[in-house]
Design an enzyme around this catalytic site. Structure first.
Site, mmCIF file in Angstrom:
data_model
loop_
_atom_site.group_PDB
_atom_site.id
_atom_site.type_symbol
_atom_site.label_atom_id
_atom_site.label_comp_id
_atom_site.label_asym_id
_atom_site.label_seq_id
_atom_site.Cartn_x
_atom_site.Cartn_y
_atom_site.Cartn_z
ATOM 1 N N THR A 185 36.366 27.491 40.502
ATOM 2 C CA THR A 185 35.997 28.747 40.263
ATOM 3 C C THR A 185 34.797 28.662 39.285
ATOM 4 O O THR A 185 34.722 27.714 38.594
ATOM 5 C CB THR A 185 37.044 29.765 39.549
ATOM 6 O OG1 THR A 185 37.082 29.059 38.370
ATOM 7 C CG2 THR A 185 38.130 29.602 40.156
ATOM 8 N N GLU A 329 40.504 30.949 44.836
ATOM 9 C CA GLU A 329 42.024 30.681 44.602
ATOM 10 C C GLU A 329 42.863 30.841 45.812
ATOM 11 O O GLU A 329 44.074 30.761 46.008
ATOM 12 C CB GLU A 329 42.553 31.440 43.478
ATOM 13 C CG GLU A 329 42.309 31.096 42.155
ATOM 14 C CD GLU A 329 41.036 31.552 41.722
ATOM 15 O OE1 GLU A 329 40.392 32.044 42.516
ATOM 16 O OE2 GLU A 329 40.874 31.528 40.273
ATOM 17 N N LYS A 437 37.204 51.481 29.403
ATOM 18 C CA LYS A 437 38.158 52.375 28.605
ATOM 19 C C LYS A 437 37.709 53.416 27.867
ATOM 20 O O LYS A 437 37.084 53.272 26.726
ATOM 21 C CB LYS A 437 39.126 51.247 27.906
ATOM 22 C CG LYS A 437 39.797 50.169 28.789
ATOM 23 C CD LYS A 437 40.935 49.627 28.007
ATOM 24 C CE LYS A 437 41.225 48.410 28.818
ATOM 25 N NZ LYS A 437 40.713 47.330 28.989
ATOM 26 N N TRP A 442 40.575 55.404 32.313
ATOM 27 C CA TRP A 442 39.792 54.166 32.779
ATOM 28 C C TRP A 442 38.631 54.681 33.729
ATOM 29 O O TRP A 442 38.922 55.722 34.804
ATOM 30 C CB TRP A 442 40.660 53.264 33.714
ATOM 31 C CG TRP A 442 41.597 52.452 33.026
ATOM 32 C CD1 TRP A 442 41.917 52.375 31.647
ATOM 33 C CD2 TRP A 442 42.175 51.218 33.418
ATOM 34 N NE1 TRP A 442 42.675 51.353 31.240
ATOM 35 C CE2 TRP A 442 42.927 50.542 32.312
ATOM 36 C CE3 TRP A 442 42.142 50.751 34.738
ATOM 37 C CZ2 TRP A 442 43.610 49.385 32.791
ATOM 38 C CZ3 TRP A 442 43.102 49.616 34.864
ATOM 39 C CH2 TRP A 442 43.728 48.927 33.945
HETATM 40 P P1 ADP Z 1 34.215 33.254 41.652
HETATM 41 O O1 ADP Z 1 34.200 31.853 41.652
HETATM 42 O O2 ADP Z 1 32.733 33.897 41.385
HETATM 43 O O3 ADP Z 1 34.930 34.151 40.780
HETATM 44 P P2 ADP Z 1 35.352 34.170 43.775
HETATM 45 O O4 ADP Z 1 34.776 34.700 45.225
HETATM 46 O O5 ADP Z 1 36.722 33.559 43.978
HETATM 47 O O6 ADP Z 1 34.407 33.390 42.847
HETATM 48 O O7 ADP Z 1 35.939 35.574 43.004
HETATM 49 C C1 ADP Z 1 36.699 36.463 43.314
HETATM 50 C C2 ADP Z 1 36.861 37.729 42.781
HETATM 51 O O8 ADP Z 1 35.728 38.484 43.586
HETATM 52 C C3 ADP Z 1 37.819 38.559 43.116
HETATM 53 O O9 ADP Z 1 39.072 38.450 42.412
HETATM 54 C C4 ADP Z 1 37.283 40.111 42.912
HETATM 55 O O10 ADP Z 1 37.087 40.354 41.774
HETATM 56 C C5 ADP Z 1 35.927 39.583 43.485
HETATM 57 N N1 ADP Z 1 35.835 39.950 44.941
HETATM 58 C C6 ADP Z 1 35.770 39.499 46.112
HETATM 59 N N2 ADP Z 1 35.788 40.300 47.264
HETATM 60 C C7 ADP Z 1 35.441 41.491 46.757
HETATM 61 C C8 ADP Z 1 35.146 42.718 47.342
HETATM 62 N N3 ADP Z 1 35.306 42.966 48.784
HETATM 63 N N4 ADP Z 1 35.277 43.858 46.625
HETATM 64 C C9 ADP Z 1 35.303 43.769 45.152
HETATM 65 N N5 ADP Z 1 35.464 42.631 44.642
HETATM 66 C C10 ADP Z 1 35.530 41.595 45.169
#
Ligand code: ADP
Length: 540
Positions: A185, A329, A437, A442
């Protein structure tokens, strides 16, 4: 007692064998790092992937060894991928956009033994090599003619390595639960953590991704994954395209809108996948040039929330936006925003209200939302809580046991806060760490950004919480104007008026030339929160 069916392990090399046997001449077209456009097909790439497997065995690699790649989306990267897991190794895709310390950290943490890399990264690898503790061999993904004359590395030439091997090199017969890939990640907080995919999880995910209400991929599909292979497996497309027998088009090291546009039109791409930033750039390019997108009729967009204005703009161009939500993940697919008969029957405005949601879970992904005590919340589209997921392609633990706190009772905590509605659509309210917050309530930074990006002249918007003496935190909105556009605090606030709840109105709006992004194209809010930590809001 067992069923009486055969045990046919789900191994990733079976995907490319299928493509080579049933779709041998279907093309794989790439913009190469050397410059020219390169054309090959599934049969040839399968043979060359077997040669990669042979070369790795000759270098002494064993099943379960981690072999890293630092490369763009090209046919050679696809061959390396299948070749590595096809000999039983673990294809560890490294994101070159990470900070240098993070690259060294993850290569050492993974104990990578070989590094395959593109010409683009020769200087970077030369610089980092002294800090890599376990890499024994450096393989440059090019031919003899493009090998650098002088380098501090003891380099192997990819094409030379392959030339010495047989296209019939046998694949490894490992159990389907054996590791096939590894991806870290991007680690905006703390060290990056590794997610180790299995053969089984990748094959099941590829099969699920082909379905009609997911990517609807088949032999007639021409797919362009602009999402890089180092970002959650290019959202599985090199696996999915092989499973479907689709034509695969890849943009190599190029991400500029004119080059992407030309590739889409020249190769008759009908499905392309990328993060919102890429599609934002493309929108501006099309606005400027008046061009259209050829045969493109679907874009899959994920990684960050898709603004309503983006969905509307592409609708007008005849391109349907499929919003995706997922994570490294989750291999990465969790939800897809395809419609159902109930949404088809709605007026367009109501459809858009649904399409800005992240989508419905596909078969294989279970979701629930819970409150802080872990109590499940109703699926009424209103209650929001921590989003937990489980399924056969969702991480069960991080590599080497890192980040254990993300797992509870067989569920993975996504770190997202979301609602689930009666039609099955999930909507992210915010990343748990990004919500604002304000006075015990929120404010969703995502919702605010989605509206703000529709304001006249605004190209990109970002909302962060800034300390406020009375309310604890209040929203600060940062906007980047489109090229040549004039945007002011007043013009943005006038646009927001009536479109958002009054108490959500940002306490200040700053017009900035650009915003920082993470290595996977998301707004880097941690950096912005640091930068504006002591910012004094005019309302304070
Ligand atoms: P990184 O390694 O940048 O964390 P990921 O692609 O695994 O890469 O990140 C996942 C996160 O990206 C998700 O938990 C979510 O918060 C955000 N995310 C992914 N797709 C969307 C979406 N369509 N809208 C909003 N948030 C998103």
């Amino acid at each position: 007692m067992h069923g009486t069916m055969q045990d046919w392990p789900l191994l990733v090399w079976k995907l490319i064998d299928h493509a080579a046997i049933y779709h041998p001449t279907r093309e794989i077209v790439s913009l190469s790092c050397e410059g020219p456009k390169h054309r090959t097909n599934w049969a040839t790439v399968r043979g060359r992937a077997r040669q990669v497997a042979g070369a790795l065995r000759r270098l002494g690699m064993q099943p379960e060894d981690r072999i890293a790649t630092l490369a763009w989306n090209t046919w050679r990267h696809v061959e390396s991928w299948y070749g590595i897991s096809g000999m039983g190794g673990v294809a560890h895709t490294i994101n070159p956009r990470l900070f240098e310390e993070q690259i060294t950290y993850i290569a050492n943490h993974a104990e990578d033994r070989v590094l395959f890399f593109d010409l683009t990264f020769v200087k970077l690898v030369e610089k980092l090599a002294p800090q890599f503790k376990t890499i024994e061999h450096y393989v440059l993904l090019t031919d003899r003619a493009h090998m650098p004359a002088e380098t501090s590395l003891n380099l192997l030439c990819y094409e030379d390595l392959l030339a010495a091997e047989s296209v019939d090199e046998p694949w490894a017969e490992v159990p389907e639960t054996a590791p096939a890939g590894l991806c870290y990640t991007s680690g905006t907080t703390g060290h990056p953590k590794g997610v180790q995919y299995s053969h089984r999880s990748n094959v099941l995910h590829a099969m699920a991704a082909c379905a009609t209400d997911v990517f609807a991929m088949g032999a007639r599909t021409v797919v362009l994954p602009i999402a890089p292979m180092y970002h959650a497996n290019a959202w599985s497309i090199p696996y999915t395209a092989a499973c479907a027998g689709a034509k695969l088009v890849m943009n190599g090291p190029n991400f500029d809108p004119p080059t992407l546009h030309k590739l889409i039109v020249e190769e008759d791409v009908d499905l392309a996948l990328a993060v919102p930033t890429i599609w934002l750039g493309m929108m501006q390019h099309l606005e400027k040039t008046g061009e259209t997108l050829g045969k493109l009729n679907r874009t899959a967009i994920g990684g960050s929330a898709v603004p309503r204005a983006m969905i509307e703009t592409y609708d007008k161009l005849g391109v349907r936006v499929l919003q995706l939500w997922g994570m490294t993940e989750m291999s990465p697919l969790g939800t897809v925003g395809t419609g159902v008969p109930e949404t088809d029957a709605m007026p367009y405005g109501d459809q858009l209200n649904i399409r800005v949601k992240q989508g419905r879970g596909l078969f294989g992904v279970e979701m629930k939302i819970v409150d802080d005590d872990g109590k499940e919340l109703p699926r009424d589209g209103k209650a929001f809580g921590r989003l937990l997921v489980r399924g056969p392609w969702i991480v069960g633990s991080y590599f080497k046991g890192d980040g254990a706190s993300a797992f509870e009772g067989g569920w993975f905590d996504t770190g997202d806060v979301a609602t689930l509605d009666p039609l099955g659509y999930m909507q992210i309210v915010d990343r748990a760490k990004d919500v604002i917050k304000s006075g015990g309530e929120w404010v969703s930074s995502i919702d605010l950004e989605n509206v703000a990006v529709g304001a006249p002249g605004v190209a990109e918007a970002c909302v962060i919480g800034v300390h406020h003496p009375k309310w604890d935190e209040r929203p600060l909105l940062l906007v980047v104007p489109k090229d040549g556009a004039t945007v002011t605090k007043e013009s943005v606030l006038a646009y927001l008026d009536g479109r958002i709840a009054k108490w959500w109105t940002p306490d200040d709006v700053l017009v900035v030339p650009s915003l920082p992004h993470t290595a996977t194209g998301k707004l880097l809010k941690t950096a912005l929160r640091d930068q504006y930590r002591d910012y004094k809001l005019p309302t304070a």
